[in-house]
Motif scaffolding. Sequence first.
Motif, PDB file in Angstrom:
ATOM      1  N   SER A  50      11.529  14.214 -10.251  1.00  0.00           N
ATOM      2  CA  SER A  50      12.591  13.256  -9.946  1.00  0.00           C
ATOM      3  C   SER A  50      12.559  12.847  -8.478  1.00  0.00           C
ATOM      4  O   SER A  50      12.767  11.679  -8.143  1.00  0.00           O
ATOM      5  CB  SER A  50      13.960  13.855 -10.303  1.00  0.00           C
ATOM      6  N   ALA A  51      12.297  13.799  -7.590  1.00  0.00           N
ATOM      7  CA  ALA A  51      12.213  13.491  -6.163  1.00  0.00           C
ATOM      8  C   ALA A  51      11.047  12.549  -5.880  1.00  0.00           C
ATOM      9  O   ALA A  51      11.166  11.604  -5.080  1.00  0.00           O
ATOM     10  CB  ALA A  51      12.055  14.778  -5.361  1.00  0.00           C
ATOM     11  N   ALA A  52       9.916  12.767  -6.556  1.00  0.00           N
ATOM     12  CA  ALA A  52       8.758  11.883  -6.372  1.00  0.00           C
ATOM     13  C   ALA A  52       9.077  10.473  -6.871  1.00  0.00           C
ATOM     14  O   ALA A  52       8.682   9.483  -6.252  1.00  0.00           O
ATOM     15  CB  ALA A  52       7.556  12.450  -7.118  1.00  0.00           C
ATOM     16  N   GLU A  53       9.811  10.388  -7.963  1.00  0.00           N
ATOM     17  CA  GLU A  53      10.218   9.068  -8.461  1.00  0.00           C
ATOM     18  C   GLU A  53      11.156   8.383  -7.472  1.00  0.00           C
ATOM     19  O   GLU A  53      11.070   7.179  -7.246  1.00  0.00           O
ATOM     20  CB  GLU A  53      10.898   9.218  -9.820  1.00  0.00           C
ATOM     21  N   GLY A  54      12.061   9.173  -6.874  1.00  0.00           N
ATOM     22  CA  GLY A  54      12.967   8.617  -5.872  1.00  0.00           C
ATOM     23  C   GLY A  54      12.223   8.091  -4.656  1.00  0.00           C
ATOM     24  O   GLY A  54      12.582   7.046  -4.103  1.00  0.00           O
ATOM     25  N   LYS A  55      11.176   8.782  -4.236  1.00  0.00           N
ATOM     26  CA  LYS A  55      10.390   8.316  -3.091  1.00  0.00           C
ATOM     27  C   LYS A  55       9.643   7.024  -3.424  1.00  0.00           C
ATOM     28  O   LYS A  55       9.506   6.139  -2.575  1.00  0.00           O
ATOM     29  CB  LYS A  55       9.410   9.405  -2.661  1.00  0.00           C
ATOM     30  N   LYS A  56       9.165   6.928  -4.667  1.00  0.00           N
ATOM     31  CA  LYS A  56       8.498   5.687  -5.068  1.00  0.00           C
ATOM     32  C   LYS A  56       9.496   4.524  -5.071  1.00  0.00           C
ATOM     33  O   LYS A  56       9.190   3.421  -4.597  1.00  0.00           O
ATOM     34  CB  LYS A  56       7.882   5.854  -6.454  1.00  0.00           C
ATOM     35  N   GLU A  57      10.680   4.772  -5.612  1.00  0.00           N
ATOM     36  CA  GLU A  57      11.709   3.727  -5.635  1.00  0.00           C
ATOM     37  C   GLU A  57      12.132   3.343  -4.220  1.00  0.00           C
ATOM     38  O   GLU A  57      12.424   2.175  -3.944  1.00  0.00           O
ATOM     39  CB  GLU A  57      12.909   4.208  -6.445  1.00  0.00           C
ATOM     40  N   GLN A  58      12.169   4.303  -3.316  1.00  0.00           N
ATOM     41  CA  GLN A  58      12.481   3.995  -1.924  1.00  0.00           C
ATOM     42  C   GLN A  58      11.415   3.082  -1.327  1.00  0.00           C
ATOM     43  O   GLN A  58      11.736   2.114  -0.622  1.00  0.00           O
ATOM     44  CB  GLN A  58      12.572   5.287  -1.107  1.00  0.00           C
ATOM     45  N   ALA A  59      10.151   3.368  -1.613  1.00  0.00           N
ATOM     46  CA  ALA A  59       9.063   2.523  -1.111  1.00  0.00           C
ATOM     47  C   ALA A  59       9.159   1.116  -1.688  1.00  0.00           C
ATOM     48  O   ALA A  59       8.913   0.120  -0.987  1.00  0.00           O
ATOM     49  CB  ALA A  59       7.715   3.154  -1.448  1.00  0.00           C
ATOM     50  N   GLN A  60       9.531   1.011  -2.956  1.00  0.00           N
ATOM     51  CA  GLN A  60       9.690  -0.313  -3.568  1.00  0.00           C
ATOM     52  C   GLN A  60      10.825  -1.090  -2.913  1.00  0.00           C
ATOM     53  O   GLN A  60      10.720  -2.298  -2.692  1.00  0.00           O
ATOM     54  CB  GLN A  60       9.938  -0.157  -5.069  1.00  0.00           C
ATOM     55  N   ASP A 120      20.239   4.318  -3.190  1.00  0.00           N
ATOM     56  CA  ASP A 120      20.238   4.976  -4.503  1.00  0.00           C
ATOM     57  C   ASP A 120      19.023   5.886  -4.644  1.00  0.00           C
ATOM     58  O   ASP A 120      19.113   6.988  -5.199  1.00  0.00           O
ATOM     59  CB  ASP A 120      20.229   3.930  -5.618  1.00  0.00           C
ATOM     60  N   ALA A 121      17.891   5.427  -4.141  1.00  0.00           N
ATOM     61  CA  ALA A 121      16.678   6.243  -4.205  1.00  0.00           C
ATOM     62  C   ALA A 121      16.827   7.507  -3.358  1.00  0.00           C
ATOM     63  O   ALA A 121      16.385   8.590  -3.754  1.00  0.00           O
ATOM     64  CB  ALA A 121      15.475   5.426  -3.731  1.00  0.00           C
ATOM     65  N   LYS A 122      17.463   7.359  -2.196  1.00  0.00           N
ATOM     66  CA  LYS A 122      17.693   8.532  -1.354  1.00  0.00           C
ATOM     67  C   LYS A 122      18.668   9.500  -2.028  1.00  0.00           C
ATOM     68  O   LYS A 122      18.530  10.731  -1.906  1.00  0.00           O
ATOM     69  CB  LYS A 122      18.229   8.097   0.006  1.00  0.00           C
ATOM     70  N   LEU A 152       9.703  -2.367   0.405  1.00  0.00           N
ATOM     71  CA  LEU A 152       8.868  -3.558   0.237  1.00  0.00           C
ATOM     72  C   LEU A 152       9.736  -4.793  -0.002  1.00  0.00           C
ATOM     73  O   LEU A 152       9.493  -5.859   0.572  1.00  0.00           O
ATOM     74  CB  LEU A 152       7.911  -3.361  -0.942  1.00  0.00           C
ATOM     75  N   ALA A 153      10.765  -4.642  -0.840  1.00  0.00           N
ATOM     76  CA  ALA A 153      11.656  -5.773  -1.109  1.00  0.00           C
ATOM     77  C   ALA A 153      12.398  -6.203   0.153  1.00  0.00           C
ATOM     78  O   ALA A 153      12.559  -7.408   0.416  1.00  0.00           O
ATOM     79  CB  ALA A 153      12.647  -5.397  -2.203  1.00  0.00           C
ATOM     80  N   MET A 154      12.849  -5.239   0.959  1.00  0.00           N
ATOM     81  CA  MET A 154      13.534  -5.570   2.205  1.00  0.00           C
ATOM     82  C   MET A 154      12.580  -6.254   3.184  1.00  0.00           C
ATOM     83  O   MET A 154      12.966  -7.205   3.882  1.00  0.00           O
ATOM     84  CB  MET A 154      14.118  -4.302   2.831  1.00  0.00           C
ATOM     85  N   GLU A 155      11.354  -5.789   3.235  1.00  0.00           N
ATOM     86  CA  GLU A 155      10.367  -6.410   4.125  1.00  0.00           C
ATOM     87  C   GLU A 155      10.071  -7.841   3.667  1.00  0.00           C
ATOM     88  O   GLU A 155       9.897  -8.745   4.494  1.00  0.00           O
ATOM     89  CB  GLU A 155       9.076  -5.580   4.130  1.00  0.00           C
ATOM     90  N   THR A 156      10.033  -8.049   2.357  1.00  0.00           N
ATOM     91  CA  THR A 156       9.803  -9.391   1.822  1.00  0.00           C
ATOM     92  C   THR A 156      10.928 -10.336   2.227  1.00  0.00           C
ATOM     93  O   THR A 156      10.692 -11.480   2.637  1.00  0.00           O
ATOM     94  CB  THR A 156       9.679  -9.338   0.295  1.00  0.00           C
ATOM     95  N   GLN A 157      12.156  -9.858   2.114  1.00  0.00           N
ATOM     96  CA  GLN A 157      13.295 -10.672   2.526  1.00  0.00           C
ATOM     97  C   GLN A 157      13.246 -10.985   4.018  1.00  0.00           C
ATOM     98  O   GLN A 157      13.521 -12.118   4.442  1.00  0.00           O
ATOM     99  CB  GLN A 157      14.602  -9.954   2.184  1.00  0.00           C
ATOM    100  N   SER A 206       0.834  -1.206   0.000  1.00  0.00           N
ATOM    101  CA  SER A 206       0.000   0.000   0.000  1.00  0.00           C
ATOM    102  C   SER A 206       0.864   1.250   0.000  1.00  0.00           C
ATOM    103  O   SER A 206       0.517   2.263  -0.629  1.00  0.00           O
ATOM    104  CB  SER A 206      -0.929   0.001   1.223  1.00  0.00           C
ATOM    105  N   ASN A 207       1.987   1.180   0.689  1.00  0.00           N
ATOM    106  CA  ASN A 207       2.905   2.319   0.711  1.00  0.00           C
ATOM    107  C   ASN A 207       3.483   2.582  -0.680  1.00  0.00           C
ATOM    108  O   ASN A 207       3.634   3.737  -1.099  1.00  0.00           O
ATOM    109  CB  ASN A 207       4.035   2.054   1.707  1.00  0.00           C
ATOM    110  N   VAL A 208       3.791   1.514  -1.418  1.00  0.00           N
ATOM    111  CA  VAL A 208       4.281   1.674  -2.789  1.00  0.00           C
ATOM    112  C   VAL A 208       3.206   2.320  -3.660  1.00  0.00           C
ATOM    113  O   VAL A 208       3.488   3.241  -4.443  1.00  0.00           O
ATOM    114  CB  VAL A 208       4.706   0.312  -3.374  1.00  0.00           C
TER     115      VAL A 208
END
Length: 465
Positions: A141-151, A281-283, A154-159, A46-48
């Motif tokens: 670009s900043a909004a894209e970076g925040k989306k990539e950070q959320a993704q 990288d997103a940050k 999610l990947a870290m939470e999955t792991q 949902s955050n993504v």
Amino acid sequence: MSMRPLAILIGCLGAFSPISHAAAISFDQAWQVLQQENNSLAAQRSNVERYEHLQNATDSLNLPSVSIGANYTRLDTDVTVSGEQLFESTGQALPNLGPLNPLLAGIGGITSTITERDIFSSSIRAVWPIFTGGRINAAQSAAEGKKEQAQSELAMETQARFEDLSKYYFSVLLAQDVLETRKLVEQGLTKHRDNALKLEQQGQIARVERLQAESALDKAVIERKKAQKSLDIVQAALTQILNQNATVEPSDSLFINTSLPPLNAFVDRTLDTYPGLDLLDAKQKQADSLIKAEKGKYYPEVYLYGNYSLYEDDSLASQMKPDWLVGVGVNIPLIDTHGRSDHVQAAKSAVSQVKFLKAQAKQDLSVLVQKTYLEAQQAQEEVQGLASSIQLAQENLKLREKAFSQGLSTSTDVVDAQLYVASVQTQKAAASFNYLISLSKLLALSNEMDAFNQYQDNAIAVSTF
């Protein structure tokens, strides 16, 4: 006998309510269920979605803003003008035309209402930015970076959930093996107690030997019940993490692999795919965007604007005013009170911080992968090395039981031999458990969770019985 590896796990699981019936499930099936049912993963998804919508919202920054507005104004009096005021506004007095002077005086005394004191109007306004010094692109670009950070989060939470599942799932398998070992110990000591009773009745052993056998059996019963409770706890924990109502029964078994891929393969794969590095990288993208946005404040803003009147009062001023207008505007910042230069330097410092954090993270990941890899190898070696110990322990138990029946050994010797067999069997199961936990962590770090089945297909089952 000490059950330290299992006790540590059980202490972290807490208490759960009992559930009705069991449903067998493989580890792969459990992983699929967890990805669908786990609340923390659902929250991250949902955050993504949230940041995807926020990124999409920045696309409209390139579009003109159009608004419709209405105004009501009340003046202290009507706005009027006389003929004499009109002549005076030209810088001339009323001319002297002789006989026509009375007529001119009448015209000069005429008063016209330009607008009444109550004014109402409405219009459509549009403003279209055509140059903002790169601030719009920086915001996107900043909004894209925040989306990539959320993704990445999610990947870290999955792991993390994959590692948690492996701990819970294989804890149940370990607890089952421990329970089975305890049952065998109880069976063996029951047989030993019965033999002791017969030998005592035949006068071949002293009463103390029979009491020793009964005491050992009573302790074995207690340990078996404790093992059962431990299994109930870890099984309930597995059920809860999968968000199921029925008790989850694992269908797999503990195993090890004879070999692992090279360490470098895990290290390289981790450094290439670990989502924590993508998060940094997103940050960094966000920090770079902040630099562009702050530098953009030094540039002028250029925009188009327009206005179209929808409604105006029926007055002379309204009739004189045009229905529409368009134009170009420029806004040049001269003195800024927000500290633009310091904000630019702060953004550059943020970029440097992220670069250092990423370099440190790569070092830490390399060490963590190496440590986990060596722990997996150590567990492999321990499982393989204990095979001979189990054979020795079982053979020693047979000899002790035979010697006891012939009056050449004490009850304590038999009990110790029986407990030693259980100890080695449990140690082997715990080593296999440790191997699976290390393997799961390696696969999670290297983003290869789906490859677990391949290791399972090429595995050596660890049977302690």
